[in-house]
Design a protein around this motif. Structure first.
Motif, PDB file in Angstrom:
ATOM      1  N   TYR A 191      77.591 -25.000-122.341  1.00 35.74           N
ATOM      2  CA  TYR A 191      77.164 -24.478-121.398  1.00 35.74           C
ATOM      3  C   TYR A 191      76.791 -26.160-121.030  1.00 35.74           C
ATOM      4  O   TYR A 191      76.334 -26.588-121.774  1.00 35.74           O
ATOM      5  CB  TYR A 191      76.324 -23.614-120.950  1.00 35.74           C
ATOM      6  N   HIS A 192      77.422 -26.785-120.082  1.00 41.37           N
ATOM      7  CA  HIS A 192      76.970 -27.892-120.482  1.00 41.37           C
ATOM      8  C   HIS A 192      76.636 -28.368-118.578  1.00 41.37           C
ATOM      9  O   HIS A 192      78.127 -28.600-117.777  1.00 41.37           O
ATOM     10  CB  HIS A 192      77.565 -29.383-120.215  1.00 41.37           C
ATOM     11  N   LYS A 251      72.068 -29.082-112.396  1.00 38.11           N
ATOM     12  CA  LYS A 251      71.851 -26.821-112.085  1.00 38.11           C
ATOM     13  C   LYS A 251      70.622 -27.112-113.260  1.00 38.11           C
ATOM     14  O   LYS A 251      69.425 -26.136-113.935  1.00 38.11           O
ATOM     15  CB  LYS A 251      71.974 -25.696-112.486  1.00 38.11           C
ATOM     16  N   ASN A 252      70.544 -27.782-114.487  1.00 37.96           N
ATOM     17  CA  ASN A 252      69.067 -29.300-115.046  1.00 37.96           C
ATOM     18  C   ASN A 252      69.191 -27.933-116.714  1.00 37.96           C
ATOM     19  O   ASN A 252      68.209 -27.862-117.009  1.00 37.96           O
ATOM     20  CB  ASN A 252      67.432 -28.634-114.126  1.00 37.96           C
ATOM     21  N   TYR A 253      71.321 -27.391-117.181  1.00 39.24           N
ATOM     22  CA  TYR A 253      70.943 -27.222-117.970  1.00 39.24           C
ATOM     23  C   TYR A 253      72.358 -27.643-119.291  1.00 39.24           C
ATOM     24  O   TYR A 253      72.800 -27.603-118.787  1.00 39.24           O
ATOM     25  CB  TYR A 253      71.086 -25.679-118.215  1.00 39.24           C
ATOM     26  N   THR A 254      71.848 -27.461-120.351  1.00 44.17           N
ATOM     27  CA  THR A 254      72.998 -27.673-121.676  1.00 44.17           C
ATOM     28  C   THR A 254      72.874 -26.773-122.349  1.00 44.17           C
ATOM     29  O   THR A 254      71.093 -26.436-122.785  1.00 44.17           O
ATOM     30  CB  THR A 254      73.408 -28.906-121.796  1.00 44.17           C
ATOM     31  N   LEU A 255      73.679 -26.561-123.162  1.00 46.24           N
ATOM     32  CA  LEU A 255      73.486 -25.641-124.727  1.00 46.24           C
ATOM     33  C   LEU A 255      74.897 -26.137-125.668  1.00 46.24           C
ATOM     34  O   LEU A 255      76.009 -26.210-125.223  1.00 46.24           O
ATOM     35  CB  LEU A 255      73.460 -24.068-124.661  1.00 46.24           C
ATOM     36  N   SER A 280      68.944 -32.201-124.624  1.00 48.60           N
ATOM     37  CA  SER A 280      68.692 -31.542-123.105  1.00 48.60           C
ATOM     38  C   SER A 280      67.608 -32.543-122.855  1.00 48.60           C
ATOM     39  O   SER A 280      67.296 -32.286-121.862  1.00 48.60           O
ATOM     40  CB  SER A 280      67.440 -30.413-124.174  1.00 48.60           C
ATOM     41  N   ALA A 335      66.494 -33.072-119.531  1.00 51.65           N
ATOM     42  CA  ALA A 335      65.281 -32.885-118.887  1.00 51.65           C
ATOM     43  C   ALA A 335      64.300 -33.730-118.241  1.00 51.65           C
ATOM     44  O   ALA A 335      63.507 -34.125-117.111  1.00 51.65           O
ATOM     45  CB  ALA A 335      64.083 -32.234-119.587  1.00 51.65           C
TER      46      ALA A 335
END
Length: 354
Positions: A102-103, A107-111, A133, A137
């Motif tokens: 995920y990137h 929506k303030n997230y990545t994986l 990450s 943040a």
């Protein structure tokens, strides 16, 4: 720290799923940063791993956690195999990008999966990973990360262009490095060329045999993303939610899809560079081998495209993640706010020790 020399294994897996790039590099910091790629290889994904990583986008909870662990074990094993086969004895640390599932920085997230502790436990070597990450943040895009390497290792070029799953570019402007994702490339081309039961369009020959659909081309070129202010980055979400639905509604034959999309990519990239015969663009990533795509980009700009040797084309990103690890280990900034939009320059990554 000046006068530091480190031996690092950089590991990169891109969104196009063509394999895992592993580079054993020597990086020195004296007056300037210098590098040498000592050994390198690409480990192709099996059909099972390609499927698992592609499907990871749709996994939740326990299944995704299991994939993260399994992939970390897999990375650890292939890195250890690389070390053994090449009789490598001096390694200061491993710097691994992992694989992006995920990137979505809006929506303030990545994986990025590829569990760092497993790599460390299998190899017995300090491992640095999770480079994105912290930037998110701090309000950044978490991407692109390669421009710090462009600035420190490839400063003789006016632009550094990567043609991978996505295209991104970096350059110096107003005495600072800026960079951004431009558009999808191989992740879309490979998706459609699979209809011919092949993994990629060799030298762009199939695309070259197709015809441009101007209506599709115009719709792609008018997507709002291309006019967004920088910094910005792209993820797989953009492909499945926007690009593929647009293309599929036209019901074109595959050759015409490929031809149209190559033109779209060439036009978008050319829009981002100055057309100046005295300037140069260093091209890396798998798309550098797509002769037809390179020809179409060059058709739109007078700025000279430079295709480097195979080692740089194939392993530039693995090299740069080794550099990111070098900078993190030295306590130096490896993420630039001018590139990602974060609130400050910072040193990103998590260090796992055996």
């Amino acid at each position: 720290m000046k006068n530091a020399t480190k031996y690092i294994i950089g590991v990169m897996s891109g969104t196009s799923l063509d394999g895992i790039d592993i580079a054993y590099v020597k990086i020195s910091n004296t007056e300037n940063y210098k590098f040498e790629i000592l050994k390198a290889t690409t480990v192709p994904y099996t059909k099972q791993w390609k499927s698992a990583l592609k499907d990871g986008f749709h996994l939740k909870g326990e299944a995704l956690t299991q994939l993260d662990a399994d992939y970390g074990i897999f990375l650890g094993e292939i890195i250890q195999d690389f070390i053994t086969k090449n009789n490598i004895s001096t390694i200061d640390y491993i710097a691994s990008h992992g694989h992006t599932i995920y990137h979505n920085p809006t929506k303030n997230y990545t994986l990025q999966i590829g569990n760092g502790p497993y790599i460390t436990s299998i190899t017995g070597i300090k491992t640095i990973c999770d480079f994105r990450s912290q930037d998110i943040a701090l309000g950044g895009q978490g991407a692109p990360l390669v421009p710090i390497g462009d600035m420190l290792l490839f400063s003789e070029y006016d632009y550094c262009l990567n043609l991978g799953g996505f295209s991104n570019i970096s350059l110096n402007k107003n005495n600072q490095r800026i960079a951004f994702d431009i558009c999808p490339v191989n992740i879309v081309l490979n998706h459609y060329v699979a209809a011919f039961n092949i993994e990629y369009d060799d030298k762009g020959k199939i695309a070259a045999s197709g015809e441009i659909d101007l209506t599709l081309l115009n719709e792609l070129n008018s997507l709002p993303f291309y006019n967004d202010s920088k910094p910005k980055s792209l993820g797989y979400e953009f492909i499945v939610e926007i690009i593929i639905p647009i293309i599929d509604k036209y019901n074109l034959n595959t050759k015409d899809i490929l031809r149209t999309f190559v033109e779209h990519v060439a036009m978008q990239i050319a829009r981002k560079v100055e057309s100046n015969p005295s300037k140069t663009i260093l091209v890396a990533g798998g798309g550098a081998y797509n002769t037809f795509l390179i020809e179409r980009i060059q058709w739109y700009t007078k700025t000279k495209l430079i295709i480097p040797n195979d080692t740089i084309i194939n392993y530039k990103e693995a090299l740069v993640f080794a550099l990111l690890g070098f900078l993190k280990d030295e306590g130096q900034n490896n993420c630039l706010k001018s590139v990602t939009g974060a609130s400050k320059d910072h040193s990103s990554g998590i260090i796992f020790t055996p």
